[in-house]
Structure formats: structure tokens, C-alpha cells
Design a protein around this motif. Structure first.
Motif, mmCIF file in Angstrom:
data_model
loop_
_atom_site.group_PDB
_atom_site.id
_atom_site.type_symbol
_atom_site.label_atom_id
_atom_site.label_comp_id
_atom_site.label_asym_id
_atom_site.label_seq_id
_atom_site.Cartn_x
_atom_site.Cartn_y
_atom_site.Cartn_z
ATOM 1 N N ASP A 94 1.827 1.583 -3.389
ATOM 2 C CA ASP A 94 0.582 1.864 -4.103
ATOM 3 C C ASP A 94 0.714 1.738 -5.620
ATOM 4 N N LEU A 115 0.828 -1.208 0.000
ATOM 5 C CA LEU A 115 0.000 0.000 0.000
ATOM 6 C C LEU A 115 0.860 1.255 0.000
ATOM 7 N N LYS A 151 -7.041 -1.174 -0.384
ATOM 8 C CA LYS A 151 -6.823 0.239 -0.685
ATOM 9 C C LYS A 151 -5.778 0.462 -1.778
ATOM 10 N N VAL A 152 -5.076 -0.599 -2.183
ATOM 11 C CA VAL A 152 -4.031 -0.472 -3.201
ATOM 12 C C VAL A 152 -4.678 -0.127 -4.544
ATOM 13 N N ALA A 153 -4.094 0.819 -5.270
ATOM 14 C CA ALA A 153 -4.677 1.286 -6.532
ATOM 15 C C ALA A 153 -4.916 0.136 -7.512
#
Length: 414
Positions: free
Chosen positions: A311, A308, A342-344
Motif C-alpha cells: 500500500d 496493495l 485500492k492502493v493509496a
């Protein structure tokens, strides 16, 4: 049963019939008669020096006729020059970049051993499925990650397509063992420390040369007397690279990416994308930006928090094509984790499968195509959302290389 160091009598007689006497490694006469952990996830990158890091097939080493009886020589580091009476018919390998070279030259069924044969048979066949009229069966072969000297006598292969500098890193093997097999069974002819430019040790350190994947493939093709097959495949690759180069966006517009592997999502290994060596021969030409920005060494263990923090826009998942890998489950593990979600790359559904780093030429073509689509769909066409089964059936107009040309080269229809 004879001891590990014993020399089976029958193999000894046959070997001396082939060689006509004792010979030394580096000047061997092979008398062939007739006609990644699975991806080595725990390995760390070496930083040894380099004499070449090219990926183009421009090696000046080539096979030459040097006697009236039709024998010829080929040379590769660290072995040196080897003389062949005729092309090898059976081939021992340890790592799959070498097994993949034999396969590309129409010798896939002549391989007698490789690392994790059932795993790689399943993985490779996911790609072979897309090559018309081509088949491959490595299942049930001897698993050679830690090869036993007595087993090499039993296999009696015409060539050991493996790097002796790597073999002798194991406690069970000495230089004397390497010479014994070369003299009494058949020569060694391979290079593996070029994978990530690992530093050779001991007596192998002096003059060790690094090759790109296709440079080494050219040398191996000459050892097998398969120059036409090599040139046909090299032309396909040149066309593919030209297509990629033409379509690449400016560096500032390229996505950030990471490559990972994990048999268990609780232990994730990260790999670099552009460091020297043939392990990155399918990512380096595409020039993605490293989301870790060089802060993570290849083979390091990372967690969701570290991912994360980086990212990445794209996550490339090694081994995602292996039939036993639950690619959908791997994505779900990210999606259901409060941090991983939440990682792109996870949020935008850009977690994509990869094959293997120890790739031969054919796998390299497929991986260049799929990674180009995974990283740059606007330039090279969308990559289908893969969960299971063989390499997706890309519409003909959207393919970056011609499957039939590759199949013809493997099958010898030149």
C-alpha cells in the motif's frame, strides 16, 4: 565473411600503427588522433562487497601528464591504468550510464553503440528537450547488449567505454577476446557492476572497486580530458543536493514508495529505492520509506495483491517517459482493477513516471528534481500530472537546478 574470431587485416594494421606493438590490458596506449529487457528488469541484486559507495565526485583517480609528448593516464577498476595519446573521439558503449557520461561531456554524437539505441534515444530526448541549444541523436546505432567481436572491429571506436568484467559474463566472450580488442582496436574503460554492487566473477573478483555514478563520471571525464565540464556539472549537482537536503522532512513524515516497471501490466517488476549502487542515485538521496519494507528483492515480479499489501503512498513507474509508453493507460489499468484501485497511490493520483535506472549525469539531475517533487510536493513544488511528451516545462522559480548551466557545460560554454 570472416569468422567471428578472425582479425580483419586492415584493423590489425591500424591498431599496431596506433599502439606500436602488443600491449596488455591495464597498461594500454590509445592513439586517438586529433581534435533497462530495456531496463534489465529481470536482473536480481547482487550483494558483493564494497570499497566505496560514495556518490560525490571525490575519487582520487585522475588523469596526469606523464610524458613530454602530451600523453596522459587515467585509471578505473577493473581495467587499471590506461595511457592516452589524445582524448578519444569515437566511443563504444554498452549501457546508458556510460553513453550518458559521453553525452554530458559533449560527446553524445560520438557514441558508436549502446543498448537499445532507438528506445534510449527516444527516452533521453524527452529530457534533452529542456536543455536550450543541446541536441542528441542515438537512433540507428549498433545495439550492443550482446556485442559481437567482429562488429567492434568494424566500428573501430577510439575507446570502449564498457566494463570487461560484465562483457565476459556472456558465453561469446573470453578474457582473450577482451585482450584482443584492447590490443588491436582500443582499450576498455568502464565499470558497470557498481550498478547494484554485483559480485564480479572469476579473475575479475580480486580487487574490483565500486563507484558512485558521479565518482565514475569524474574518472571518465579525466579520460576525455574534460575536467572543466565535469566540475561545472558537479557544482550543479552539489547545489541540487543541498536544496534537497534542506527541504527533506523528518523520516517519520516521509511517504512510503515503490518503484516498478512493466512492459505488460500482467508482469510487474519491483525495484528497491535505497540499496547500494548507482541505480538508486536518484532515489537514495531523497530517503523515501520502502513500502515493501525490504521484503521484495530488486527485480522481483509482483502483482496487484502484493502492491496493495504494501500500500505505497507513491508509485514510481520506470520507463514512463519513453515515447511509446502509454502512461495514462498504465494508470487506468490500476484504476480499473478491483485490487489495484485500492492502493493509496492510485486513489490519490500519485502514480508518477520515471526515466531509467542506468542514468548518466544529466538524466540523474532531472530525475533527482522530478522525484523530489513527486515525493515531497509541499517542500519542492507540485509535480505536473504527466501523460505524454517531453519532461514538463517547470516554471523557472520552481526548478531545482538551472537548465542553462547544464546546457552550457554540455556545449563547452564554460
Amino acid at each position: 565473411m570472416p569468422s567471428k574470431d578472425a582479425v580483419p587485416e586492415e584493423s590489425t594494421r591500424r591498431a599496431f600503427a596506433k599502439y606500436g606493438g602488443t600491449v596488455a590490458l591495464g597498461g594500454l596506449l590509445t592513439g586517438c588522433t586529433g581534435g533497462d529487457a530495456r531496463n534489465d528488469p529481470s536482473g536480481s541484486d547482487g550483494d558483493g562487497g564494497s570499497s566505496t559507495d560514495g556518490e560525490a565526485g571525490d575519487s582520487d583517480a585522475s588523469a596526469t601528464d606523464d610524458t613530454d609528448d602530451g600523453s596522459y593516464t587515467a585509471s578505473i577498476s577493473p581495467v587499471g591504468e590506461v595511457t592516452f595519446e589524445s582524448p578519444p573521439e569515437t566511443v563504444f558503449t554498452r549501457l546508458t550510464h556510460h553513453a550518458g557520461m559521453a553525452f554530458a561531456l559533449g560527446r553524445g554524437d560520438d557514441v558508436t553503440a549502446l543498448h537499445a539505441p532507438d528506445y534510449y534515444d527516444g527516452l533521453w530526448n524527452q529530457f534533452v528537450e529542456r536543455l536550450p541549444g543541446v541536441s542528441l541523436d542515438w537512433s540507428g546505432l549498433y545495439s550492443s547488449w550482446q556485442p559481437d567481436k567482429e562488429q567492434l572491429y568494424a566500428l573501430d571506436s577510439d575507446l570502449h567505454l564498457a566494463d570487461p568484467a560484465w562483457i565476459t559474463r556472456q558465453d561469446a566472450w573470453s578474457r582473450e577476446d577482451i585482450d584482443e580488442i584492447a590490443e588491436r582496436v582500443s582499450p576498455w574503460f568502464g565499470n558497470s557492476l557498481s550498478d547494484r554492487h554485483q559480485e564480479p566473477t572469476g579473475e575479475w573478483a580480486d580487487g574490483y572497486q565500486y563507484y558512485g555514478l558521479w565518482e565514475q563520471f569524474e574518472i571518465v571525464a579525466d579520460a576525455f580530458r574534460e575536467r572543466e565540464r565535469y566540475e561545472a556539472l558537479a557544482t550543479v549537482r552539489e547545489d541540487l543536493l543541498a536544496t534537497i537536503e534542506e527541504g527533506l522532512p523528518p523520516e517519520a513524515e516521509r511517504p512510503t514508495a515503490i518503484m516498478i516497471a512493466a512492459a505488460d501490466i500482467e508482469e510487474i517488476y519491483a525495484y528497491t529505492l535505497s540499496n547500494p549502487g548507482f541505480l538508486t542515485s536518484h532515489t537514495r538521496p531523497l530517503g523515501p520509506r520502502d513500502a515493501f519494507e525490504g521484503s521484495v528483492e530488486s527485480g522481483a515480479v509482483v502483482d496487484f495483491e502484493a502492491i496493495l499489501e504494501a500500500d505505497p503512498d507513491v508509485i514510481l513507474y520506470l520507463g514512463g517517459f519513453e515515447p511509446g509508453t502509454d502512461m495514462a493507460g498504465r494508470r487506468t489499468a490500476f484504476e480499473e482493477d478491483p485490487v489495484g484501485s485500492k492502493v493509496a497511490a492510485v486513489k490519490h493520483d500519485r502514480v508518477h513516471p520515471q526515466g531509467a535506472r542506468y542514468q548518466g549525469p544529466i538524466l540523474n539531475l532531472f530525475q533527482l528534481e522530478m522525484t523530489a517533487k513527486q515525493l515531497y510536493p509541499d517542500a519542492f513544488g507540485e509535480w505536473p500530472r504527466y501523460e505524454e511528451g517531453p519532461y514538463p516545462e517547470i516554471p523557472a522559480a520552481e526548478r531545482l537546478f538551472d537548465r542553462q548551466r547544464v546546457a552550457d557545460a554540455i556545449n563547452g560554454d564554460l
